[in-house]
Write an enzyme that holds these catalytic residues in place. Structure first.
Site, PDB file in Angstrom:
ATOM      1  N   HIS A  89      54.411  19.190  62.236  1.00 51.69           N
ATOM      2  CA  HIS A  89      55.230  20.302  61.739  1.00 51.69           C
ATOM      3  C   HIS A  89      54.460  21.606  61.831  1.00 51.69           C
ATOM      4  O   HIS A  89      53.230  21.636  61.683  1.00 51.69           O
ATOM      5  CB  HIS A  89      55.678  20.047  60.293  1.00 51.69           C
ATOM      6  CG  HIS A  89      54.582  20.026  59.279  1.00 51.69           C
ATOM      7  ND1 HIS A  89      54.141  21.164  58.621  1.00 51.69           N
ATOM      8  CD2 HIS A  89      53.814  19.011  58.791  1.00 51.69           C
ATOM      9  CE1 HIS A  89      53.180  20.847  57.770  1.00 51.69           C
ATOM     10  NE2 HIS A  89      52.948  19.539  57.860  1.00 51.69           N
ATOM     11  N   ASP A  91      55.377  24.542  60.008  1.00 52.45           N
ATOM     12  CA  ASP A  91      55.424  25.424  58.845  1.00 52.45           C
ATOM     13  C   ASP A  91      54.166  25.262  57.999  1.00 52.45           C
ATOM     14  O   ASP A  91      53.513  24.220  58.029  1.00 52.45           O
ATOM     15  CB  ASP A  91      56.666  25.164  57.998  1.00 52.45           C
ATOM     16  CG  ASP A  91      56.676  23.784  57.351  1.00 52.45           C
ATOM     17  OD1 ASP A  91      56.371  22.800  58.048  1.00 52.45           O
ATOM     18  OD2 ASP A  91      56.988  23.690  56.150  1.00 52.45           O
ATOM     19  N   ASP A 152      47.158  22.136  58.059  1.00 51.04           N
ATOM     20  CA  ASP A 152      48.313  21.289  57.746  1.00 51.04           C
ATOM     21  C   ASP A 152      49.571  22.064  58.136  1.00 51.04           C
ATOM     22  O   ASP A 152      50.047  22.895  57.373  1.00 51.04           O
ATOM     23  CB  ASP A 152      48.305  20.975  56.249  1.00 51.04           C
ATOM     24  CG  ASP A 152      49.453  20.098  55.803  1.00 51.04           C
ATOM     25  OD1 ASP A 152      50.172  19.558  56.658  1.00 51.04           O
ATOM     26  OD2 ASP A 152      49.649  19.981  54.588  1.00 51.04           O
ATOM     27  N   GLU A 186      58.582  21.000  56.922  1.00 54.03           N
ATOM     28  CA  GLU A 186      58.065  19.764  56.341  1.00 54.03           C
ATOM     29  C   GLU A 186      57.518  19.996  54.945  1.00 54.03           C
ATOM     30  O   GLU A 186      57.673  19.147  54.057  1.00 54.03           O
ATOM     31  CB  GLU A 186      56.967  19.189  57.244  1.00 54.03           C
ATOM     32  CG  GLU A 186      56.495  17.778  56.853  1.00 54.03           C
ATOM     33  CD  GLU A 186      55.344  17.771  55.850  1.00 54.03           C
ATOM     34  OE1 GLU A 186      54.975  16.684  55.367  1.00 54.03           O
ATOM     35  OE2 GLU A 186      54.810  18.858  55.532  1.00 54.03           O
ATOM     36  N   GLU A 187      56.896  21.147  54.744  1.00 58.79           N
ATOM     37  CA  GLU A 187      56.226  21.414  53.470  1.00 58.79           C
ATOM     38  C   GLU A 187      57.203  21.540  52.301  1.00 58.79           C
ATOM     39  O   GLU A 187      56.792  21.457  51.144  1.00 58.79           O
ATOM     40  CB  GLU A 187      55.379  22.688  53.574  1.00 58.79           C
ATOM     41  CG  GLU A 187      54.212  22.594  54.540  1.00 58.79           C
ATOM     42  CD  GLU A 187      53.121  21.642  54.076  1.00 58.79           C
ATOM     43  OE1 GLU A 187      53.253  21.044  52.985  1.00 58.79           O
ATOM     44  OE2 GLU A 187      52.125  21.485  54.801  1.00 58.79           O
ATOM     45  N   ASP A 209      49.481  14.070  60.835  1.00 58.24           N
ATOM     46  CA  ASP A 209      49.595  14.948  59.661  1.00 58.24           C
ATOM     47  C   ASP A 209      48.765  14.454  58.490  1.00 58.24           C
ATOM     48  O   ASP A 209      49.004  14.838  57.347  1.00 58.24           O
ATOM     49  CB  ASP A 209      51.077  15.056  59.268  1.00 58.24           C
ATOM     50  CG  ASP A 209      51.363  16.180  58.294  1.00 58.24           C
ATOM     51  OD1 ASP A 209      50.532  17.107  58.194  1.00 58.24           O
ATOM     52  OD2 ASP A 209      52.410  16.143  57.634  1.00 58.24           O
ATOM     53  N   HIS A 391      46.448  23.394  51.546  1.00 59.70           N
ATOM     54  CA  HIS A 391      47.326  24.203  50.693  1.00 59.70           C
ATOM     55  C   HIS A 391      46.589  25.212  49.828  1.00 59.70           C
ATOM     56  O   HIS A 391      47.107  25.618  48.785  1.00 59.70           O
ATOM     57  CB  HIS A 391      48.213  23.317  49.807  1.00 59.70           C
ATOM     58  CG  HIS A 391      49.163  22.456  50.554  1.00 59.70           C
ATOM     59  ND1 HIS A 391      50.190  21.769  49.937  1.00 59.70           N
ATOM     60  CD2 HIS A 391      49.260  22.155  51.867  1.00 59.70           C
ATOM     61  CE1 HIS A 391      50.868  21.076  50.851  1.00 59.70           C
ATOM     62  NE2 HIS A 391      50.309  21.307  52.034  1.00 59.70           N
TER      63      HIS A 391
END
Length: 419
Positions: A89, A91, A152, A186-187, A209, A391
């Site tokens: 992903h 995003d 990520d 995805e997040e 991932d 994150h």
């Protein structure tokens, strides 16, 4: 099976590709129901669409929701091999600033503190993150302390695209048709919802991932998102006696109703939790945002019912309509989707061993697009991408870990043919 040769030129291709990706602002937004949920994600989608075409993948496409597909053609004379896919992903998490990412490169890491930002004295230290000690002598890519890194999952994308380029440049490596897919959102738990499994055409796939090297996961949380809205009653504070209901104070009270020992910071392994991810409040109204997680399906349902009961109890105390609850399921544990299909895991495990990597098979304390895809008919376990401390501003990734992920992708392509 011999592992692939990955010289300095290919390492630089991988590094430069990753650095290009992370500088593209692509944070998703849980408050927006559109797909993609943010306009900036289109920048990544269009970049990847053009790159796949330039590299020579076939049937490259981008749909109205930003899903990018491409295919590495089979180079077998008689191709009756299953199509295998690789997915990531693009995003970035909305948990922390994802704009203006300025990656820093630390060659031959010496095991000491890394001063990421002189102005703020922001430091990445092995005294706080012991995992750094595992990467002495390697090349680390970090943030500058003002944003997340977005490894990520832009690391996963860089690894897949580099592996695709490598396979196209080395036709002596025999493989069947390989599908490549990149998706938004995805997040925020919606990355696979509009994924066209039929068009993708793979018998199974892998999301790149995961975290540290060796991770191989086919179990994950059952997941839901919940919003508790608390309606207060605002009147002039000088005349508030017996009348005012301060929604901010009510929110603080409601938070205490959930078990303090069932949060992300107090649970591990297969233990589930409630996680307060956001809080906005004023006197008249407050909104609490939660995520609910549990590996066990029965316990997951009990958690949702527990939260529902607490809202009902709150309304009995303060009056009907004081608290409102909305719960939305996000994804389910994909483990049961691999019954009778463990060859998918076996192939990935052997691909790691062939790259001199020790597989670490464990349950994900989180989610992945692969969970939703597995229930959509595309079994899709998760493989490491190499990043750590996702994150947030402490996020980093060793270049050598990304290199190992590329080798695993290539080894899987070879292994499917061999099998």
């Amino acid at each position: 099976m011999q592992t692939i040769e990955f010289n300095h030129e290919w390492k630089m291709k991988l590094l430069n590709r990753f650095l290009t990706y992370v500088k593209v602002y692509s944070t998703s937004d849980p408050e927006n129901e559109a797909c993609p949920s943010t306009p900036q994600q289109w920048d990544m989608a269009h970049l990847l669409h053009e790159e796949l075409k330039q590299l020579g993948l076939s049937d490259v496409s981008i749909d109205e929701h930003g899903y990018v597909f491409g295919f590495i053609p089979s180079n077998l004379e008689n191709d009756d091999e299953p199509v295998v896919g690789f997915i990531a992903h693009y995003d970035s998490s909305p948990d922390f600033n994802g704009k203006g990412v300025n990656p820093l490169i630390w060659n031959d890491y010496n095991g000491q503190d890394l001063l990421l930002n002189k102005e703020t004295s922001f430091t990445l230290s092995p005294s706080k993150f012991e995992s750094l000690k595992d990467y002495v002598g390697q090349t680390l890519i970090t943030t500058d302390g003002t944003s997340l890194l977005s490894a990520d999952d832009k690391a996963g994308i860089a690894e897949i695209v580099t592996a695709a380029e490598y396979l196209l440049a080395h036709p002596e490596i025999k493989h069947g048709r390989i599908a490549v897919g990149f998706n938004p959102d995805e997040e925020i738990g919606r990355g696979a919802h509009l994924f066209n499994v039929e068009k993708f055409g793979a018998e199974w796939a892998y999301t790149m991932d995961g975290g540290e090297v060796g991770e191989l996961e086919y179990e994950n949380f059952n997941a839901a998102g919940a919003v508790v809205k608390i309606n207060g009653l605002s009147v002039h504070p000088g005349y508030a006696f017996g009348k005012m209901l301060n929604a901010s104070l009510l929110a603080a009270e409601f938070i205490q109703l959930l078990p303090a020992n069932e949060t992300p910071a107090t649970t591990k392994g297969y233990e589930g939790f409630y996680h307060l991810t956001g809080l906005t409040s004023e006197t008249s109204v407050a909104k609490l945002q939660y995520i609910i997680r549990d590996h066990d399906a029965e316990k997951f349902e009990q958690r949702k019912q527990f939260l529902t009961q607490k809202v009902e109890d709150f309304n009995k105390k303060y009056g009907e309509g004081t608290a409102e609850l909305e719960i939305k399921d996000q994804y389910r544990n994909m483990k049961q989707q691999f019954e009778g299909k463990m060859h998918i895991i076996d192939i990935a495990e052997q691909a790691m061993k062939d790259a001199n990597i020790e597989p670490k098979i464990k349950a994900i304390r989180g989610g992945t697009d692969g969970a939703t895809l597995s229930y959509m008919g595309l079994p899709c376990p998760n493989i490491f991408a190499g990043g750590l401390n996702f994150h947030g501003p402490y996020e980093y990734i060793p270049l050598e870990s990304m290199e190992k992920a590329v080798k695993v992708i290539v080894n899987i392509a070879k292994a499917v043919k061999k099998r």
